[in-house]
Design a protein around this motif. Structure first.
Motif, PDB file in Angstrom:
ATOM      1  N   ARG A 148       0.843  -1.188   0.000  1.00 52.23           N
ATOM      2  CA  ARG A 148       0.000   0.000   0.000  1.00 52.23           C
ATOM      3  C   ARG A 148       0.880   1.240   0.000  1.00 52.23           C
ATOM      4  NH1 ARG A 148      -1.961   0.621   4.630  1.00 52.23           N
ATOM      5  NH2 ARG A 148      -0.803  -1.084   5.627  1.00 52.23           N
ATOM      6  N   VAL A 149       0.428   2.282  -0.700  1.00 56.82           N
ATOM      7  CA  VAL A 149       1.167   3.541  -0.756  1.00 56.82           C
ATOM      8  C   VAL A 149       0.237   4.664  -0.323  1.00 56.82           C
ATOM      9  CG1 VAL A 149       2.452   5.140  -2.201  1.00 56.82           C
ATOM     10  CG2 VAL A 149       2.604   2.677  -2.634  1.00 56.82           C
ATOM     11  N   LEU A 150       0.680   5.456   0.620  1.00 59.90           N
ATOM     12  CA  LEU A 150      -0.097   6.593   1.109  1.00 59.90           C
ATOM     13  C   LEU A 150       0.692   7.881   0.915  1.00 59.90           C
ATOM     14  CD1 LEU A 150      -0.467   4.042   3.332  1.00 59.90           C
ATOM     15  CD2 LEU A 150      -2.262   5.598   4.096  1.00 59.90           C
ATOM     16  N   SER A 151      -0.007   8.937   0.495  1.00 55.32           N
ATOM     17  CA  SER A 151       0.605  10.246   0.333  1.00 55.32           C
ATOM     18  C   SER A 151      -0.429  11.303   0.669  1.00 55.32           C
ATOM     19  CB  SER A 151       1.110  10.440  -1.099  1.00 55.32           C
ATOM     20  OG  SER A 151       1.680  11.719  -1.261  1.00 55.32           O
ATOM     21  N   GLY A 152      -0.041  12.272   1.485  1.00 53.90           N
ATOM     22  CA  GLY A 152      -0.964  13.327   1.859  1.00 53.90           C
ATOM     23  C   GLY A 152      -2.182  12.819   2.599  1.00 53.90           C
ATOM     24  N   GLU A 184      -4.589   6.995   0.338  1.00 60.36           N
ATOM     25  CA  GLU A 184      -3.943   5.927  -0.412  1.00 60.36           C
ATOM     26  C   GLU A 184      -3.905   6.304  -1.886  1.00 60.36           C
ATOM     27  OE1 GLU A 184      -4.150   1.044  -0.876  1.00 60.36           O
ATOM     28  OE2 GLU A 184      -5.220   2.071   0.749  1.00 60.36           O
ATOM     29  N   VAL A 185      -2.744   6.060  -2.521  1.00 63.26           N
ATOM     30  CA  VAL A 185      -2.581   6.405  -3.927  1.00 63.26           C
ATOM     31  C   VAL A 185      -2.264   5.144  -4.714  1.00 63.26           C
ATOM     32  CG1 VAL A 185      -1.807   8.744  -3.397  1.00 63.26           C
ATOM     33  CG2 VAL A 185      -0.118   6.924  -3.637  1.00 63.26           C
ATOM     34  N   SER A 186      -2.535   5.208  -5.992  1.00 67.28           N
ATOM     35  CA  SER A 186      -2.302   4.043  -6.843  1.00 67.28           C
ATOM     36  C   SER A 186      -0.823   3.857  -7.097  1.00 67.28           C
ATOM     37  CB  SER A 186      -3.040   4.200  -8.173  1.00 67.28           C
ATOM     38  OG  SER A 186      -2.540   5.322  -8.875  1.00 67.28           O
ATOM     39  N   GLN A 237       9.391  -4.389  -6.877  1.00 65.11           N
ATOM     40  CA  GLN A 237       9.420  -3.097  -7.575  1.00 65.11           C
ATOM     41  C   GLN A 237       8.068  -2.409  -7.451  1.00 65.11           C
ATOM     42  OE1 GLN A 237      10.500  -4.890 -11.319  1.00 65.11           O
ATOM     43  NE2 GLN A 237      12.661  -4.328 -11.083  1.00 65.11           N
ATOM     44  N   ILE A 238       8.095  -1.148  -7.025  1.00 65.47           N
ATOM     45  CA  ILE A 238       6.875  -0.357  -6.877  1.00 65.47           C
ATOM     46  C   ILE A 238       7.077   0.981  -7.576  1.00 65.47           C
ATOM     47  CG2 ILE A 238       5.252   0.697  -5.264  1.00 65.47           C
ATOM     48  CD1 ILE A 238       7.577  -1.805  -3.832  1.00 65.47           C
ATOM     49  N   LYS A 239       6.145   1.353  -8.443  1.00 68.94           N
ATOM     50  CA  LYS A 239       6.212   2.632  -9.147  1.00 68.94           C
ATOM     51  C   LYS A 239       5.116   3.541  -8.611  1.00 68.94           C
ATOM     52  CE  LYS A 239       8.176   0.832 -13.445  1.00 68.94           C
ATOM     53  NZ  LYS A 239       8.074   0.807 -14.927  1.00 68.94           N
ATOM     54  N   VAL A 240       5.530   4.742  -8.187  1.00 71.54           N
ATOM     55  CA  VAL A 240       4.600   5.729  -7.649  1.00 71.54           C
ATOM     56  C   VAL A 240       4.789   7.017  -8.440  1.00 71.54           C
ATOM     57  CG1 VAL A 240       3.767   6.885  -5.572  1.00 71.54           C
ATOM     58  CG2 VAL A 240       4.956   4.685  -5.371  1.00 71.54           C
ATOM     59  N   ASP A 241       3.730   7.489  -9.071  1.00 71.33           N
ATOM     60  CA  ASP A 241       3.840   8.659  -9.940  1.00 71.33           C
ATOM     61  C   ASP A 241       3.343   9.922  -9.250  1.00 71.33           C
ATOM     62  OD1 ASP A 241       4.912   7.242 -12.087  1.00 71.33           O
ATOM     63  OD2 ASP A 241       2.918   6.694 -12.840  1.00 71.33           O
ATOM     64  N   ASP A 242       3.982  11.037  -9.618  1.00 68.64           N
ATOM     65  CA  ASP A 242       3.499  12.386  -9.302  1.00 68.64           C
ATOM     66  C   ASP A 242       3.259  12.599  -7.815  1.00 68.64           C
ATOM     67  OD1 ASP A 242       3.549  12.874 -12.057  1.00 68.64           O
ATOM     68  OD2 ASP A 242       1.481  12.193 -12.311  1.00 68.64           O
ATOM     69  N   ALA A 252       6.446  18.212  -1.108  1.00 72.87           N
ATOM     70  CA  ALA A 252       6.070  18.747   0.194  1.00 72.87           C
ATOM     71  C   ALA A 252       5.234  17.762   1.001  1.00 72.87           C
ATOM     72  CB  ALA A 252       5.289  20.045   0.014  1.00 72.87           C
ATOM     73  N   GLU A 253       4.762  16.667   0.361  1.00 74.19           N
ATOM     74  CA  GLU A 253       3.960  15.675   1.069  1.00 74.19           C
ATOM     75  C   GLU A 253       4.707  14.369   1.287  1.00 74.19           C
ATOM     76  OE1 GLU A 253       0.351  15.218  -1.141  1.00 74.19           O
ATOM     77  OE2 GLU A 253      -0.513  17.079  -0.399  1.00 74.19           O
ATOM     78  N   GLY A 254       5.517  13.941   0.302  1.00 75.25           N
ATOM     79  CA  GLY A 254       6.196  12.661   0.421  1.00 75.25           C
ATOM     80  C   GLY A 254       5.214  11.508   0.353  1.00 75.25           C
ATOM     81  N   PHE A 255       5.664  10.318   0.726  1.00 77.61           N
ATOM     82  CA  PHE A 255       4.763   9.162   0.717  1.00 77.61           C
ATOM     83  C   PHE A 255       5.312   8.087   1.645  1.00 77.61           C
ATOM     84  CE2 PHE A 255       7.851   8.137  -2.587  1.00 77.61           C
ATOM     85  CZ  PHE A 255       8.068   6.773  -2.457  1.00 77.61           C
ATOM     86  N   THR A 256       4.428   7.172   2.006  1.00 79.61           N
ATOM     87  CA  THR A 256       4.791   6.010   2.828  1.00 79.61           C
ATOM     88  C   THR A 256       4.409   4.757   2.063  1.00 79.61           C
ATOM     89  OG1 THR A 256       4.464   7.180   4.918  1.00 79.61           O
ATOM     90  CG2 THR A 256       4.392   4.783   4.989  1.00 79.61           C
ATOM     91  N   LEU A 257       5.350   3.830   1.989  1.00 81.48           N
ATOM     92  CA  LEU A 257       5.112   2.563   1.310  1.00 81.48           C
ATOM     93  C   LEU A 257       5.115   1.465   2.377  1.00 81.48           C
ATOM     94  CD1 LEU A 257       6.918   1.495  -1.971  1.00 81.48           C
ATOM     95  CD2 LEU A 257       6.427  -0.124  -0.161  1.00 81.48           C
ATOM     96  N   ALA A 258       3.993   0.775   2.520  1.00 80.22           N
ATOM     97  CA  ALA A 258       3.857  -0.265   3.545  1.00 80.22           C
ATOM     98  C   ALA A 258       3.620  -1.611   2.896  1.00 80.22           C
ATOM     99  CB  ALA A 258       2.698   0.078   4.487  1.00 80.22           C
TER     100      ALA A 258
END
Length: 791
Positions: free
Chosen positions: A682-686, A689-691, A704-709, A713-719
């Motif tokens: 799971r990926v969370l930003s701001g 959850e983001v795709s 391998q995990i690809k997270v776009d855009d 200033a927010e960053g993201f967390t990958l769990a």
């Protein structure tokens, strides 16, 4: 600004002696027959006012003693002699070896560096460094010049002694930090210097040089610096008016439009540097001659050459303002100062090379730029004037084999920015493997500058070499530009924390004998360890090898993901397309994504984060606006990245700061190396959850995990659901690939493979192979793979 005056509380002084306790481990020792002492900054030491440490003084008629937490000085109050002045280092190294007597060089000094590798074919003698396994070193500053109030150089009074005693035991990093405290820090170098440099001593035309740059682009090999050796200027000069070695006037038969050429290079993403040999001064044929003569009050009509005089501030002012500044205004970004004319001038002790480094570096900070020069080493303190040019080496395996040790050991005198002629400069012989291994070393060096002489067939263009060598060179040169985010962060670390990019292994493991027994192995920044291959391959294996020491813990091969258990010596075998580059468990490596590579080194909009399993880790990516204040936090963007192995969670935290040229929105490709496929991601930003695109490469054991855009200033967390687990090495597959290459009887290869694939414990497999009477190299290569993660 220098701060040369010591704090009074740090000084212990008598009629003819003066001792200054700069730190509990660093003492200044002075003796003056006339009772006067030097308080001006020297060429080496600029600062003598750190916070005063605690120390005790016992002043008896027969002797003076000074005792700090770390050293004990005894002095008989007479002129300095080995019998009357000694200092003992206290602590772990304290024994009869750790006592220095005046005049002694000291045993077990770990070495420093050398002025040049010109003409060197193999090793050369190094000057002493600041560190010793016996815990002390002495820097003699008695003969250097000092700065007067106007900032110019002055001689010292003869007969005085001025020494600095470093008693740091084996705390080598602290020793180096304190050297930087008194001598000045290593400056930040511009980001563009960290990419690939193209250089050759060759009489290029503008069209020919453009063609080379365009061919690199067609091969998808990025460059960031274009170097023109001396033939950019007029060289065919009447001997009565000069040698042609020195020159400042573009040869317009070769470069009809220098300004346009410089613009084209800049538009293509490259910085431009020109080679200069200043020793012959400014001859009458130079375009700048008349205005330089006028600026100096000379008669230009007389046509007399203006002598190069490093002792004359007025000449140096005109040399910079009238000769160099117009060329810089026309597109030259920095200068390659190729001084080869000795250390002598009209002022005894004033080395023209040192003066050139000093004035050019300070002058290059004009117009809001980060200062930069590219020149030869001129003694201790030269770290303040990066980047160093190591000279014209011979194209042999012996030359290559010396350079990893030479580069790492230079850190012992604070000199962290060597640039070698990658591939070697001259003579020697053609060897495609040698050229490839040299490029691989260059990629994992402070500076990667391909170079060669004007002799035919010596060019280092990858397409000049055998297909497999060309392919390996291309991949490594692309990797160099992918590494720039990591390299530039280490550039900031060097400037702010006194940690050179390349460090000997004993910096991290000072009490372990094995760390001193692998002189060619080194730490490359905070996350990587490199053991370059510097010898030919074994034909029967299609591999070459490097002797390495794997420190305790787990280490991953950067290229294959193979996991090694540390705490042992190992012989590491590699095909031509790889060298041993190991990442520690928990390492986080920021890379430019391979799809967005091009010339130049701009902060990328797409990053790859390569994260190595087995331990938690943290890394702060540092980027800046590229200006003269890039070393200050207000001109930086810092992105903290944290990896928790226990939970399998990666956090790319909100960035700190803002700077021109650093993207506000980024895409990320995260690669977890050496792990099993988790049940979910799971990926969370701001706060939402983001795709993300998730895949698993079983052969490479990489998630391998690809997270776009992602907004910076927010960053993201990958769990990862259920956390992460280490994946076993694919030992059977690796052995199969090895045996495919091995020149041996098919039956023997079959027997080896059957044994490896039997499922027996690794130690039992190795014991069985030991009974097969195998070739030593083949046995070694098999042992590396079978015991990699077994210890």
């Amino acid at each position: 600004m220098a701060s040369p005056q010591a704090q009074p509380a740090a000084v212990v002084q008598g009629p003819n002696y003066r001792f200054t306790v700069l730190t509990s481990q660093l003492l200044r020792l002075e003796y003056s027959p006339d009772g006067e002492f030097e308080d001006r900054p020297s060429q080496v030491v600029l600062h003598r006012d750190p916070e005063v440490p605690e120390f005790r003084v016992f002043d008896k008629p027969e002797a003076l003693e000074i005792i700090t937490e770390h050293v004990h000085l005894v002095y008989d109050k007479r002129p300095f002699t080995p019998h009357g002045l000694s200092i003992k280092v206290l602590g772990k190294v304290s024994n009869y070896h750790s006592v220095w007597h005046y005049g002694e060089v000291g045993e077990k000094n770990l070495g420093g560096t050398a002025r040049t590798l010109d003409g060197i074919d193999g090793p050369c003698e190094l000057e002493p460094g600041l560190m010793s396994r016996y815990g002390f070193a002495v820097l003699d500053d008695s003969e250097t010049l000092v700065f007067d109030e106007a900032g110019w150089l002055d001689t010292r009074t003869e007969g005085r002694t001025d020494l600095y005693f470093f008693g740091y035991g084996r705390d080598y990093r602290k020793c180096l930090r304190d050297f930087y405290r008194i001598s000045g820090p290593t400056p930040l170098v511009p980001r563009f210097t960290l990419g690939n440099w193209w250089s050759r001593y060759h009489r290029y035309t503008e069209d020919e040089y453009r063609g080379v740059i365009e061919r690199f682009a067609a091969e998808r090999i990025p460059l960031s610096v274009a170097v023109l050796d001396m033939d950019w200027h007029l060289t065919d000069i009447d001997p009565a008016h000069g040698s042609g070695w020195t020159g400042y006037t573009w040869n317009r038969e070769l470069f009809p439009d220098p300004e346009g050429f410089a613009r084209w290079l800049h538009d293509s993403g490259l910085a431009l540097t020109l080679n200069v040999h200043p020793a012959d001064g400014i001859a009458a044929h130079e375009e700048v001659y008349a205005r330089t003569a006028e600026a100096l009050g000379l008669d230009a009509e007389a046509g007399d050459a203006i002598a190069f005089d490093p002792t004359d501030p007025e000449f140096l002012r005109a040399y910079l303002e009238e000769v160099h500044h117009p060329l810089e205004d026309a597109g030259v970004d920095f200068w390659w100062l190729d001084w080869q004319s000795g250390p002598y001038s009209r002022i005894e002790g004033l080395d023209p090379l040192w003066v050139l480094n000093h004035i050019h570096f300070l002058d290059s900070a004009r117009n809001g730029r980060l200062p930069l020069t590219f020149s030869r080493y001129a003694g201790p303190g030269s770290h303040r004037y990066p980047i160093g040019f190591s000279g014209d080496t011979i194209v042999t395996w012996e030359s290559l084999a010396f350079q990893p040790y030479f580069t790492a050991t230079a850190s012992n005198i604070g000199y962290g920015w060597w640039s070698h002629d990658i591939g070697g400069h001259m003579w020697g012989y053609k060897d495609d493997d040698l050229a490839t291994r040299w490029v691989q070393l260059g990629v994992f060096s402070p500076i990667n500058r391909l170079h060669s002489s004007s002799m035919p067939f010596t060019g280092k263009e990858p397409w000049r070499f055998r297909a497999d060598a060309e392919a390996a060179m291309g991949e490594f040169l692309r990797l160099r530009h992918r590494l720039v985010p990591y390299l530039h962060t280490m550039n900031h670390r060097a400037a702010a924390e006194g940690r050179p990019m390349v460090e000997p292994m004993y910096y991290e493991y000072p009490e372990v004998d094995e760390a001193y027994e692998v002189p060619n192995q080194y730490l490359f920044g905070s996350e990587l360890m490199v053991a370059p291959i510097v010898s030919p391959r074994t034909r029967s294996l299609n591999r070459a090898s490097a002797e390495a020491w794997l420190p305790p813990g787990q280490w991953f091969d950067f290229f294959t993901g193979t996991r090694y258990q540390g705490g042992r010596r190992a012989r590491l075998f590699r095909t031509l397309d790889s060298i041993p580059v190991l990442a520690k468990a928990g390492a986080i490596l920021p890379l430019v994504h391979g799809e967005v590579l091009g010339n130049g080194v701009a902060a990328p909009e797409r990053l790859e984060l390569r994260v190595f399993g087995g331990a938690s880790g943290a890394f702060t990516l540092i980027e800046d606006d590229g200006g003269a204040s890039a070393g200050e936090r207000g001109h930086q963007v810092r992105t903290p990245i944290e990896f928790d192995w226990g939970t399998g969670e990666l956090k790319v935290k909100p960035c700190e700061g803002a700077a021109d040229g650093v993207p506000a929105v980024r895409s990320y490709d995260v690669a977890f190396v050496g792990v099993e496929d988790p049940s979910g991601v799971r990926v969370l930003s701001g706060g939402r959850e983001v795709s993300a695109s998730v895949s698993y490469d079983g052969a490479a054991r990489t998630l391998q995990i690809k997270v776009d855009d992602v907004a910076a200033a927010e960053g993201f967390t990958l769990a990862t659901d259920g956390g992460l687990a280490l994946a076993p090495n694919s030992t059977v597959d690796a052995v199969e690939r090895l045996l495919e290459d091995v020149h041996a009887k098919f039956t023997l290869k079959g027997d080896i493979f059957a044994r490896v694939a039997s499922g027996e414990p690794p130690a039992a497999v190795v014991a069985a192979l030991a009974g097969m009477d195998l070739d030593a190299d083949l046995f070694g290569a098999l042992v590396e793979l079978i015991l990699a993660d077994a210890g």
